[in-house]
Design a protein around this motif. Structure first.
Motif, mmCIF file in Angstrom:
data_model
loop_
_atom_site.group_PDB
_atom_site.id
_atom_site.type_symbol
_atom_site.label_atom_id
_atom_site.label_comp_id
_atom_site.label_asym_id
_atom_site.label_seq_id
_atom_site.Cartn_x
_atom_site.Cartn_y
_atom_site.Cartn_z
ATOM 1 N N ASP A 246 0.980 -1.121 -0.061
ATOM 2 C CA ASP A 246 0.180 0.095 -0.043
ATOM 3 C C ASP A 246 0.874 1.230 -0.120
ATOM 4 O O ASP A 246 0.392 2.331 -0.724
ATOM 5 C CB ASP A 246 -0.909 -0.087 1.246
ATOM 6 N N GLU A 247 1.858 1.277 0.750
ATOM 7 C CA GLU A 247 2.732 2.356 0.926
ATOM 8 C C GLU A 247 3.382 2.670 -0.525
ATOM 9 O O GLU A 247 3.380 4.057 -0.801
ATOM 10 C CB GLU A 247 3.951 1.973 1.830
ATOM 11 N N ILE A 248 4.042 1.766 -1.354
ATOM 12 C CA ILE A 248 4.518 1.827 -2.778
ATOM 13 C C ILE A 248 3.285 2.567 -3.605
ATOM 14 O O ILE A 248 3.298 3.415 -4.223
ATOM 15 C CB ILE A 248 5.116 0.911 -3.228
ATOM 16 N N ARG A 249 2.050 2.080 -3.597
ATOM 17 C CA ARG A 249 1.132 2.450 -4.205
ATOM 18 C C ARG A 249 0.849 3.934 -3.821
ATOM 19 O O ARG A 249 0.315 4.718 -4.599
ATOM 20 C CB ARG A 249 -0.156 1.483 -4.023
ATOM 21 N N GLU A 250 0.820 4.270 -2.768
ATOM 22 C CA GLU A 250 0.574 5.620 -2.153
ATOM 23 C C GLU A 250 1.732 6.615 -2.633
ATOM 24 O O GLU A 250 1.340 7.534 -3.106
ATOM 25 C CB GLU A 250 0.464 5.633 -0.835
ATOM 26 N N ASN A 251 2.862 6.305 -2.621
ATOM 27 C CA ASN A 251 3.989 6.986 -3.247
ATOM 28 C C ASN A 251 3.712 7.249 -4.614
ATOM 29 O O ASN A 251 3.979 8.296 -5.230
ATOM 30 C CB ASN A 251 5.201 6.429 -2.895
ATOM 31 N N LEU A 252 3.400 6.285 -5.375
ATOM 32 C CA LEU A 252 3.248 6.192 -6.964
ATOM 33 C C LEU A 252 1.767 7.316 -7.294
ATOM 34 O O LEU A 252 1.996 7.950 -8.004
ATOM 35 C CB LEU A 252 2.752 4.967 -7.245
ATOM 36 N N ARG A 253 0.946 7.098 -6.254
ATOM 37 C CA ARG A 253 -0.159 8.028 -6.385
ATOM 38 C C ARG A 253 0.080 9.606 -6.196
ATOM 39 O O ARG A 253 -0.181 10.273 -7.119
ATOM 40 C CB ARG A 253 -1.553 7.784 -5.564
ATOM 41 N N ARG A 254 0.792 9.791 -5.454
ATOM 42 C CA ARG A 254 1.361 11.294 -4.961
ATOM 43 C C ARG A 254 2.252 11.636 -6.130
ATOM 44 O O ARG A 254 1.978 12.794 -6.452
ATOM 45 C CB ARG A 254 2.046 11.260 -3.785
ATOM 46 N N ALA A 255 3.087 11.000 -6.514
ATOM 47 C CA ALA A 255 3.915 11.301 -7.618
ATOM 48 C C ALA A 255 3.352 11.490 -8.857
ATOM 49 O O ALA A 255 3.422 12.840 -9.695
ATOM 50 C CB ALA A 255 5.115 10.069 -8.139
ATOM 51 N N LEU A 256 2.274 10.806 -9.236
ATOM 52 C CA LEU A 256 1.348 10.978 -10.580
ATOM 53 C C LEU A 256 0.438 12.320 -10.294
ATOM 54 O O LEU A 256 0.407 13.034 -11.186
ATOM 55 C CB LEU A 256 0.433 9.869 -10.828
ATOM 56 N N ALA A 257 0.013 12.347 -8.910
ATOM 57 C CA ALA A 257 -0.711 13.632 -8.838
ATOM 58 C C ALA A 257 0.263 14.849 -8.965
ATOM 59 O O ALA A 257 -0.354 16.058 -9.350
ATOM 60 C CB ALA A 257 -1.372 13.571 -7.571
ATOM 61 N N LYS A 258 1.359 14.834 -8.438
ATOM 62 C CA LYS A 258 2.306 15.978 -8.629
ATOM 63 C C LYS A 258 2.607 16.407 -10.115
ATOM 64 O O LYS A 258 2.792 17.382 -10.389
ATOM 65 C CB LYS A 258 3.567 15.647 -7.704
ATOM 66 N N ILE A 259 2.766 15.226 -10.905
ATOM 67 C CA ILE A 259 2.830 15.464 -12.195
ATOM 68 C C ILE A 259 1.770 16.070 -13.016
ATOM 69 O O ILE A 259 2.038 17.245 -13.717
ATOM 70 C CB ILE A 259 3.398 13.999 -12.962
ATOM 71 N N GLU A 260 0.549 15.804 -12.479
ATOM 72 C CA GLU A 260 -0.750 16.263 -13.039
ATOM 73 C C GLU A 260 -0.908 17.801 -12.851
ATOM 74 O O GLU A 260 -1.285 18.619 -13.405
ATOM 75 C CB GLU A 260 -1.725 15.385 -12.682
ATOM 76 N N ASN A 261 -0.706 17.994 -11.593
ATOM 77 C CA ASN A 261 -0.712 19.194 -10.971
ATOM 78 C C ASN A 261 0.568 19.665 -10.123
ATOM 79 O O ASN A 261 0.603 19.362 -9.075
ATOM 80 C CB ASN A 261 -1.921 19.221 -10.009
ATOM 81 N N PRO A 262 1.355 20.226 -10.728
ATOM 82 C CA PRO A 262 2.652 20.613 -9.943
ATOM 83 C C PRO A 262 2.500 21.436 -8.841
ATOM 84 O O PRO A 262 3.351 21.416 -7.845
ATOM 85 C CB PRO A 262 3.276 21.619 -11.289
ATOM 86 N N ALA A 263 1.243 22.021 -8.553
ATOM 87 C CA ALA A 263 1.147 22.888 -7.203
ATOM 88 C C ALA A 263 0.772 21.913 -6.212
ATOM 89 O O ALA A 263 0.610 22.415 -4.843
ATOM 90 C CB ALA A 263 -0.026 23.626 -7.508
ATOM 91 N N TYR A 264 0.410 20.518 -6.633
ATOM 92 C CA TYR A 264 -0.066 19.653 -5.537
ATOM 93 C C TYR A 264 0.985 19.396 -4.424
ATOM 94 O O TYR A 264 2.214 19.417 -4.430
ATOM 95 C CB TYR A 264 -0.070 18.187 -6.299
ATOM 96 N N SER A 265 0.449 19.589 -3.074
ATOM 97 C CA SER A 265 1.301 19.467 -2.317
ATOM 98 C C SER A 265 0.545 18.793 -0.815
ATOM 99 O O SER A 265 0.715 19.169 0.353
ATOM 100 C CB SER A 265 1.650 20.975 -1.800
ATOM 101 N N GLU A 266 -0.413 17.851 -1.080
ATOM 102 C CA GLU A 266 -0.866 17.104 -0.084
ATOM 103 C C GLU A 266 0.256 16.712 0.942
ATOM 104 O O GLU A 266 1.198 15.972 0.696
ATOM 105 C CB GLU A 266 -1.587 15.791 -0.433
ATOM 106 N N GLU A 267 -0.179 17.015 2.226
ATOM 107 C CA GLU A 267 0.621 16.587 3.211
ATOM 108 C C GLU A 267 0.177 15.531 3.835
ATOM 109 O O GLU A 267 -1.036 14.973 4.156
ATOM 110 C CB GLU A 267 0.658 17.840 4.266
ATOM 111 N N LYS A 268 1.203 14.581 4.165
ATOM 112 C CA LYS A 268 0.876 13.272 4.959
ATOM 113 C C LYS A 268 0.950 13.536 6.505
ATOM 114 O O LYS A 268 1.281 14.797 6.675
ATOM 115 C CB LYS A 268 2.215 12.302 4.645
ATOM 116 N N GLU A 269 0.757 12.623 7.338
ATOM 117 C CA GLU A 269 0.761 12.953 8.735
ATOM 118 C C GLU A 269 2.246 13.349 9.179
ATOM 119 O O GLU A 269 2.521 14.309 9.877
ATOM 120 C CB GLU A 269 0.296 11.700 9.652
#
Length: 176
Positions: A133-156
């Motif tokens: 799940d952790e790798i999937r989440e890392n991949l999701r965040r990287a793809l979201a950052k590519i789609e929206n360079p202003a993406y800055s979702e903060e984890k805990e």
């Protein structure tokens, strides 16, 4: 006359005094430096973990586990260049070592190399068969950052997940 120069000073007698222990003297095996380092990483003691990993390198040689562990410790210490070099060496040593792929993706994200990081996370995800799940989440965040360079979702804890191998499974290293 000085007492030390007197001929009556007793000479060393091998039979006198305490006796040495009998039997074979053997050193007990020390705890594996990788295990010690992993425990120190989990406790947030990254500098000590790095030293334990260097000890493991001296005992085991430079292998994929040691390179990946050294890279992860350097990442936690903010030494991104050193971390990237070590993790790339680990991948060169074993191209199927999932933790090194994931951790390299984390380094690349930290360095702002989002495109390459997403490719690296895709490789880690594929090699892991999508189990982590952790790798999937890392991949999701990287793809979201590519789609929206202003993406800055903060984890805990505000960082991507690091993955390492221990006892045949993947474990997450959380920053304290």
């Amino acid at each position: 006359m000085l007492a030390a120069c007197e001929p009556s000073t007793p000479s060393f007698d091998e039979g006198a005094g305490p006796f040495p222990p009998t039997g074979d003297v053997s050193r007990e095996a020390s705890v594996d430096g990788l295990i010690v380092g992993h425990r120190l990483m989990a406790a947030g003691q990254y500098e000590l973990a790095l030293k334990a990993y260097f000890r493991a390198a001296g005992e085991q040689g430079i292998n994929v586990d040691v390179l990946s562990a050294l890279g992860s410790a350097n990442l936690k210490l903010g030494r991104l260049g050193q971390s990237e070099d070590l993790l790339r060496r680990a991948i060169k040593e074993d191209q199927t070592f999932v933790p090194a792929w994931n951790n390299l993706g984390v380094v690349l994200m930290e360095r702002g190399k989002t495109g390459e990081a997403s490719r690296v996370f895709k490789t880690a995800f594929a090699l892991d068969s999508g189990k982590s799940d952790e790798i999937r989440e890392n991949l999701r965040r990287a793809l979201a950052k590519i789609e929206n360079p202003a993406y800055s979702e903060e984890k805990e804890d505000g960082a991507f997940d690091l993955v390492r191998r221990g006892n045949g499974r993947y474990l997450i290293l959380q920053a304290p």
